[in-house]
Design an enzyme around this catalytic site. Structure first.
Site, PDB file in Angstrom:
ATOM      1  N   VAL A 255       0.837  -1.204   0.000  1.00  0.00           N
ATOM      2  CA  VAL A 255       0.000   0.000   0.000  1.00  0.00           C
ATOM      3  C   VAL A 255       0.872   1.253   0.000  1.00  0.00           C
ATOM      4  CG1 VAL A 255      -1.802   1.267   1.217  1.00  0.00           C
ATOM      5  CG2 VAL A 255      -1.868  -1.235   1.145  1.00  0.00           C
ATOM      6  N   SER A 305       2.748  -7.088   8.745  1.00  0.00           N
ATOM      7  CA  SER A 305       2.312  -5.698   8.678  1.00  0.00           C
ATOM      8  C   SER A 305       3.361  -4.835   7.977  1.00  0.00           C
ATOM      9  CB  SER A 305       2.041  -5.136  10.074  1.00  0.00           C
ATOM     10  OG  SER A 305       3.235  -4.722  10.707  1.00  0.00           O
ATOM     11  N   GLU A 306       2.888  -3.833   7.240  1.00  0.00           N
ATOM     12  CA  GLU A 306       3.791  -2.914   6.561  1.00  0.00           C
ATOM     13  C   GLU A 306       4.630  -2.144   7.573  1.00  0.00           C
ATOM     14  OE1 GLU A 306       2.484  -0.582   3.344  1.00  0.00           O
ATOM     15  OE2 GLU A 306       1.243  -2.145   2.465  1.00  0.00           O
ATOM     16  N   SER A 307       4.027  -1.765   8.687  1.00  0.00           N
ATOM     17  CA  SER A 307       4.741  -0.994   9.706  1.00  0.00           C
ATOM     18  C   SER A 307       5.919  -1.784  10.249  1.00  0.00           C
ATOM     19  CB  SER A 307       3.789  -0.629  10.848  1.00  0.00           C
ATOM     20  OG  SER A 307       2.634   0.005  10.354  1.00  0.00           O
TER      21      SER A 307
END
Length: 331
Positions: A255, A305-307
């Site tokens: 994203v 997760s991207e984070s």
């Protein structure tokens, strides 16, 4: 119009040669072709210095809800953004833990969540709508909402300290990212989206329907308005501003890559400031990075997760900084 003429190319061949030579003199460094050597070159070019310094790194997680998810996900999945946000603010996620242990400031940005949350020191509200509309039945956003989100993302970064921006996202933005990838690259949406075994045909039909509805749109901001998300629009503004300020931009996943790709259509030189943590094989992410000419640090996602994936790039960035510091001291 979104001003981007203040993001020029900054590549300095003389600086690149100086860094290459210096790293080559360090025994065991692996040269500039090692992962840390590659990052050292990147940091030097971003800051325009053979001895860059990383200061006050900021992990910024963007969150919003998406109207199209109501047609592509279960009821539980449609509400997952709220649950993830609550866990992040409570400090219960792996990304939160890694951020604390690595000295990263964490800020969560409500770009357009349906739910409201109690005031929190790590929560910033910039939303102008409670999620997007269903892009398979109309534009996801109005032009005004999209531009407002970009502007708010820009202003957000101007208020953040430091010179490193680690970008994460939480919610259900993969569908919007897949739609943007397909529209901006021409890759079939089936190759852009990561499907589970359940509902694959239904999800593909919905996504293809969204592309067919907006078939005449190719301008990147128009595509973002029609197919994207409020958090992706805010990320576009954040990336543009970070590049203006010569910050290191760490891109955590699919994203956030979508936002960088839109921003790069407006200002291609900003890719020089970006470090991509990984290229997931679960969707079109790895292929998109290839099309952008980007080299990820990891071949696959280390976390879900991207984070978290953004945070895991931080120790490598610090190692690159330390390598160049050692090179400078040895000269």
């Amino acid at each position: 119009m979104i001003a981007t003429d203040d993001i020029p190319r900054r590549y300095d061949p003389a600086l690149a040669e100086r860094v290459r030579h210096g790293i080559g003199q360090m025994p065991g460094s692996g040269g500039v072709h090692s992962c840390v050597g590659f990052l050292a070159q990147k940091l030097a070019q971003i800051q325009g210095s053979a001895r860059p310094q990383l200061e006050k790194p900021q992990l910024v997680v963007f969150a919003a809800d998406h109207g199209i998810v109501a047609r592509t996900a279960s009821v539980y999945q449609a509400d997952v953004a709220t649950l993830r946000v609550r866990n992040i603010l409570a400090g219960n996620t792996v990304a939160s833990m890694f951020a604390r242990r690595n000295g990263l400031a964490l800020t969560l940005i409500d770009c357009g969540l349906r739910a409201d949350f109690e005031p929190h020191l790590q929560l910033v509200r910039i939303k102008m709508a409670r999620g997007t509309l269903d892009s398979s039945r109309g534009a996801a956003m109005t032009v005004g909402q999209c531009r407002a989100a970009i502007e708010r993302g820009t202003r957000l970064v101007t208020r953040l300290p430091g010179n490193v921006l680690l970008l994460g996202e939480t919610g259900m933005g993969n569908e919007a990212a897949a739609l943007l990838m397909s529209r901006l690259t021409g890759v079939p949406v089936a190759d852009c989206a990561g499907f589970g075994n359940v509902g694959q045909a239904r999800e593909l039909a919905v996504l293809q329907g969204a592309l067919d509805l907006h078939v005449g749109i190719s301008n990147p901001v128009a595509a973002l308005t029609a197919l994207g998300g409020l958090e992706i629009a805010a990320l576009v503004g954040a990336v543009l501003q970070a590049a203006r300020q010569r910050r290191v931009i760490v891109v955590g996943g699919f994203v956030t890559t979508a936002a960088v790709a839109v921003a790069a259509k407006l200002a291609p030189a900003l890719l020089e400031c970006c470090v991509f943590s990984h290229g997931s094989q679960a969707n079109g992410h790895a292929r998109w990075l290839q099309l952008l000419g980007a080299e990820p640090l990891f071949d696959a996602a280390v976390c879900t997760s991207e984070s978290c994936n953004a945070v895991l790039a931080w120790p490598l960035l610090k190692s690159a900084e330390q390598l160049l510091s050692a090179v400078a001291e040895a000269q």
